[in-house]
Design a protein around this motif. Structure first.
Motif, short mmCIF file in Angstrom:
data_model
loop_
_atom_site.label_atom_id
_atom_site.label_comp_id
_atom_site.label_asym_id
_atom_site.label_seq_id
_atom_site.Cartn_x
_atom_site.Cartn_y
_atom_site.Cartn_z
N UNK A 5 -2.45 -1.29 -9.40
CA UNK A 5 -3.12 -0.04 -9.65
C UNK A 5 -2.07 1.19 -9.59
N UNK A 6 -1.67 1.55 -10.74
CA UNK A 6 -0.47 2.42 -11.03
C UNK A 6 -0.81 3.87 -11.25
N UNK A 7 -0.18 4.51 -11.99
CA UNK A 7 -0.31 6.14 -12.21
C UNK A 7 -1.71 6.43 -12.81
N UNK A 19 0.70 -1.21 0.16
CA UNK A 19 0.08 -0.03 0.05
C UNK A 19 0.79 1.42 -0.13
N UNK A 20 0.36 2.52 -0.54
CA UNK A 20 1.16 3.49 -0.67
C UNK A 20 0.77 4.58 0.52
N UNK A 21 1.49 5.62 0.30
CA UNK A 21 1.21 6.71 1.44
C UNK A 21 0.27 7.63 1.08
N UNK A 22 -0.18 7.73 -0.05
CA UNK A 22 -1.04 9.06 -0.26
C UNK A 22 -2.58 9.01 0.01
N UNK A 23 -3.24 7.67 0.13
CA UNK A 23 -4.48 7.36 0.72
C UNK A 23 -4.20 6.02 1.62
N UNK A 66 -1.24 -7.76 -4.25
CA UNK A 66 -1.93 -6.47 -4.72
C UNK A 66 -1.02 -5.19 -4.24
N UNK A 67 -0.70 -4.57 -5.36
CA UNK A 67 0.25 -3.23 -5.34
C UNK A 67 -0.63 -2.37 -5.77
N UNK A 68 -0.23 -1.08 -5.20
CA UNK A 68 -0.82 0.31 -5.61
C UNK A 68 0.39 1.24 -5.49
#
Length: 461
Positions: free
Chosen positions: A231-233, A131-135, A206-208
């Motif tokens: 789920x990319x750019x 999981x990413x940091x933005x959300x 599951x990669x974002x």
């Protein structure tokens, strides 16, 4: 020997967290625990799995204030907006719980005398959520909830910018009484993550994140026969037609472009406006943008915070400067936003006109508070420009003519098409993309499909 890492607050550059990446022994132990727990968890009745996951969501909702403070501290979203992530998390999680029985039900074909035939969805095993940091909560919950409800065990590797988010998830599932090993968090270096992906430790990823990150994940899995959701750019476009409600379109598109300081995969990064309403739209867009208050995200009156780090802000500054040098016109006076200063994470929102697709700001993901606006002669030109991108996550059409919007939507190369809204995930609909935005599906009943495998039962009676 494990490595250490730290988290720097975007607001003031202060270190707010010290952590330690898992060493190989800890990684091996987590993988073994997940594998050991999976058999028992998959055999747990669906109703019980749902109840425990629901209890974890209840815990997170009850700790909304802690979550809001964590989001604001670690990635810079204004404190007045951070609680909204809890509402979104709850909406998505509750929906995925509500549809689980339908999504995981047996599929029974037409009866055939003398036979009992059906298809059953079974869990894959261990799912690695990156999981990413933005959300940080919203992106993670998209995979965590359906993976657990479907009977998988989950390893969560969260961004090193938001380790406290992972800890809050861990606390929630511990409070809900999940059996040991069913949900675990791992703080991993890039090198150890790649090693993990090359092994048989996980059964789905599951990669974002970024396109580059997605390419690395897919390359690491290339020798394994497991699935991955990427789920990319995005470089999401909007088209304002001649018949649009200009004021409404401008208000919503400003928010779509600049909420979260533009750090959203489905944020609005380019806008095409019919030439007959172009001037009016641009004027209203600039007027609303000027009302933003850029400042310390812990201040209650701030509605535009810093970007996640100064290097990210400098990247966007570079796009803007390059576009202006190539002939673009910047309509926002940065001096009106005194907190915006070179070398810091604080960046004023910017609106560019006289732009074209030869400029990076119109073809390369910005992931920051900048948007380019171009006039178009008709629907055909708008569709051509909207499709002129390596990305395809969402697109929005602003019009009073629903039939025209549906006809245009069929021509746009994207995962989701909106009419008269943007920058939103409806959990009843599939969240997916095309081109370099990646592949796979989260949310909706289809979100359960990629987290399960189908087994056919064919009995002669």
């Amino acid at each position: 020997m494990s490595q250490t890492f730290s988290v720097t607050a975007p607001a003031d550059g202060q270190v707010i967290y010290h952590g330690q990446y898992a060493d190989q022994a800890a990684i091996n132990a987590a993988v073994a625990a997940a594998k050991a727990a999976q058999s028992g968890w998959r055999q747990t009745p669906l109703a019980e799995r749902k109840a425990k996951v629901a209890a974890a969501i209840d815990w997170l909702v009850a700790h909304r204030d802690d979550i809001a403070r964590t989001i604001t501290a670690s990635m810079g979203r204004p404190i007045g907006q951070s609680p909204g992530e809890v509402r979104g998390l709850e909406e998505r999680a509750r929906h995925m719980l509500a549809i689980a029985d339908e999504a995981l039900a047996d599929v029974v074909p037409a009866a055939q005398p003398g036979f009992k035939r059906f298809l059953r969805r079974e869990p894959l095993g261990t799912v690695l959520v990156m999981a990413p940091w933005n959300y940080p909560f919203l992106t993670a919950v998209n995979a965590i909830v359906p993976a657990l409800v479907a009977g998988n065990t989950v390893l969560l590797k969260h961004s090193s910018q938001t380790p406290q988010v992972a800890e809050l998830f861990q606390a929630a599932f511990a409070a809900a009484g999940l059996p040991a090993g069913v949900f675990q968090i791992l703080f991993l270096s890039h090198a150890d993550t790649e090693v993990l992906l090359h092994t048989d430790a996980v059964d789905f990823v599951a990669f974002t994140g970024s396109v580059g990150g997605g390419q690395q994940v897919q390359a690491a899995l290339s020798q394994r026969f497991i699935g991955c959701g990427l789920e990319l750019g995005g470089k999401d476009p909007a088209y304002v037609r001649a018949d649009a409600d200009v004021a409404n379109a401008a208000e919503n598109l400003v928010d779509g472009a600049f909420f979260n300081s533009g750090q959203s995969c489905c944020g609005i990064e380019r806008i095409y406006v019919h030439q007959s309403v172009y001037d009016a739209f641009v004027a209203e867009f600039v007027r609303i943008t000027g009302q933003y208050r850029l400042g310390n995200p812990t201040d209650a009156d701030t509605n535009l915070g810093p970007m996640v780090r100064s290097s990210a802000a400098d990247f966007v500054r570079g796009q803007i400067a390059e576009a202006v040098a190539q002939g673009a016109t910047a309509l926002i006076d940065e001096a009106a936003f005194p907190a915006s200063r070179p070398g810091t994470a604080y960046l004023a929102p910017q609106v560019l006109v006289n732009v074209n697709h030869s400029m990076r700001v119109m073809n390369e993901e910005s992931f920051g508070p900048v948007v380019g606006i171009m006039p178009v002669a008709d629907d055909a030109e708008a569709v051509r420009l909207m499709n002129d991108s390596r990305y395809g996550l969402t697109a929005s059409i602003w019009t009073r003519d629903a039939a025209a919007a549906e006809a245009l939507a069929a021509q746009i190369e994207t995962g989701t098409v909106f009419m008269n809204r943007c920058d939103y995930l409806d959990p009843a609909l599939a969240w997916t993309g095309v081109k370099d935005t990646g592949h796979g599906i989260s949310l909706s009943v289809l979100g359960y499909a990629q987290l399960t495998r189908v087994k056919s039962y064919h009995f002669r009676t």
